[in-house]
Scaffold this motif. Sequence first.
Motif, PDB file in Angstrom:
ATOM      1  N   GLU A  50      39.672  38.136  25.153  1.00  0.00           N
ATOM      2  CA  GLU A  50      39.109  38.749  26.355  1.00  0.00           C
ATOM      3  C   GLU A  50      37.872  39.589  26.034  1.00  0.00           C
ATOM      4  N   LYS A  51      37.918  40.327  24.915  1.00  0.00           N
ATOM      5  CA  LYS A  51      36.808  41.208  24.570  1.00  0.00           C
ATOM      6  C   LYS A  51      35.537  40.418  24.264  1.00  0.00           C
ATOM      7  N   PHE A  52      35.670  39.312  23.537  1.00  0.00           N
ATOM      8  CA  PHE A  52      34.492  38.537  23.129  1.00  0.00           C
ATOM      9  C   PHE A  52      34.312  37.272  23.948  1.00  0.00           C
ATOM     10  N   SER A  53      35.070  37.136  25.055  1.00  0.00           N
ATOM     11  CA  SER A  53      34.941  35.991  25.972  1.00  0.00           C
ATOM     12  C   SER A  53      35.088  34.670  25.237  1.00  0.00           C
ATOM     13  N   LEU A  54      36.140  34.538  24.474  1.00  0.00           N
ATOM     14  CA  LEU A  54      36.394  33.322  23.695  1.00  0.00           C
ATOM     15  C   LEU A  54      37.429  32.460  24.398  1.00  0.00           C
ATOM     16  N   ASP A  55      37.312  31.152  24.175  1.00  0.00           N
ATOM     17  CA  ASP A  55      38.282  30.195  24.708  1.00  0.00           C
ATOM     18  C   ASP A  55      39.412  30.029  23.698  1.00  0.00           C
TER      19      ASP A  55
END
Length: 420
Positions: A50-55
């Motif tokens: 969530e913090k680094f917008s990763l899938d």
Amino acid sequence: MSNIDQNNFIAYLKFLESKYPQIKFSVEKLEALKKIDNQQISQYLQLVYEKFSLDKIMEENAFMKLKSDEELQKNLPVITPEIVEEVPKILPVIPVYETNSERSLQTFTPKPNINVEPKPSISIPKPSVKNVAPPNRTVSIDVAPKNNTFRNIFIILFLGVASYVIYEYYEYQKLGSAYALSNELLIRDSSKKDGNVLGSADLFGKNIDNNNVEIPTTSELKLYSNERQGGYYKVIVGDTPFISYLFNANAGYVYSKFFTTDKKEQDLYKAIFEPIKDDYYELKHLEFAYRAMIVNAIKNTPTMKGLVLKESCDVQPAMAKKMPLRIGQNQNKDRTAFHALVQLSDDNYYAIIANGFYNVSQINQIYLDGEPLTQQGKFTNKGKYFIWESCDKSITANSNGQPFDVFSTAVSVEETPANF
């Protein structure tokens, strides 16, 4: 189901660190993270995503593919080709001369404008070398090793994939299901109350839309994990549960309070509420607390075992407003005391009292004018008392105060004697 656990968690963090410059883990942080368990790992990674917008799925699959490639390179057998017969070198045919003078005659080129008296021609027989050729030899080159290499790689990959699928299916078979105990239960894409709604589940696997059209839903969802995650179950939402589980896709979350992992418990709920399963107005307004306390009363009271609800009467459209209910419902402001007034299949009405945990503390039979109330009717909650009206509208009665187990027929003004 996450592919990241205590065995590969730190390696996965280093993989993310090498892939994304903005992600950094100190040595102290990594040492501390080595001590957390698998559930904490899953929660920690969710924060990272969530913090680094990763899938999540893309990153974990990329990591697992990288590790699979590394393992494959380490485990591939060294395949030595068969000895290939060396092709003999065939030297060019060089004419053989008997004397050096004859070689000179063959290679000498006279310069222009120089008169040289020709020498007498000497005829010397030459060995016939034009048709001399080395003996025929069959050269055999076996190309099988190359083909065998590709075949062996394919077999290794196939066996690896097959083993992985079989193992995952074995793990999948050990998972249970979540069974709905109420109606209009939302399935969200996260364990947050504001998560996006993916669908709904219902006790009888069906519901009705705003146009009063019956639509199929589901009453059973396959679990991703048998363990609750906070107050939620993580479930598989897709139409092909095993494929979704295999690729860690189509995950949803349901509130565990309204679900059970015991199929027999759901069967009991279905049996008790079966008579009103098509009365969508009643089901829509029947809070789970009253469902649970009715089931607990029937299950734990020897004289009531085997009873179910009495069927509906005077059924109203699902979207109707403020209509009387077959099951009277009342609770205090802090939701520590609940009252349910219900008619069961023995034709009698019962006033059931339960606490905030739906544990039944009292069950009283309901009387009308001193006689057991047995006629079909509906209740309207007036706060401090209930009004009961027969489904044929012929009788209306008011209850006493709590526990709402005594009703008296209401006398209309027209029925009052003139000289009263």
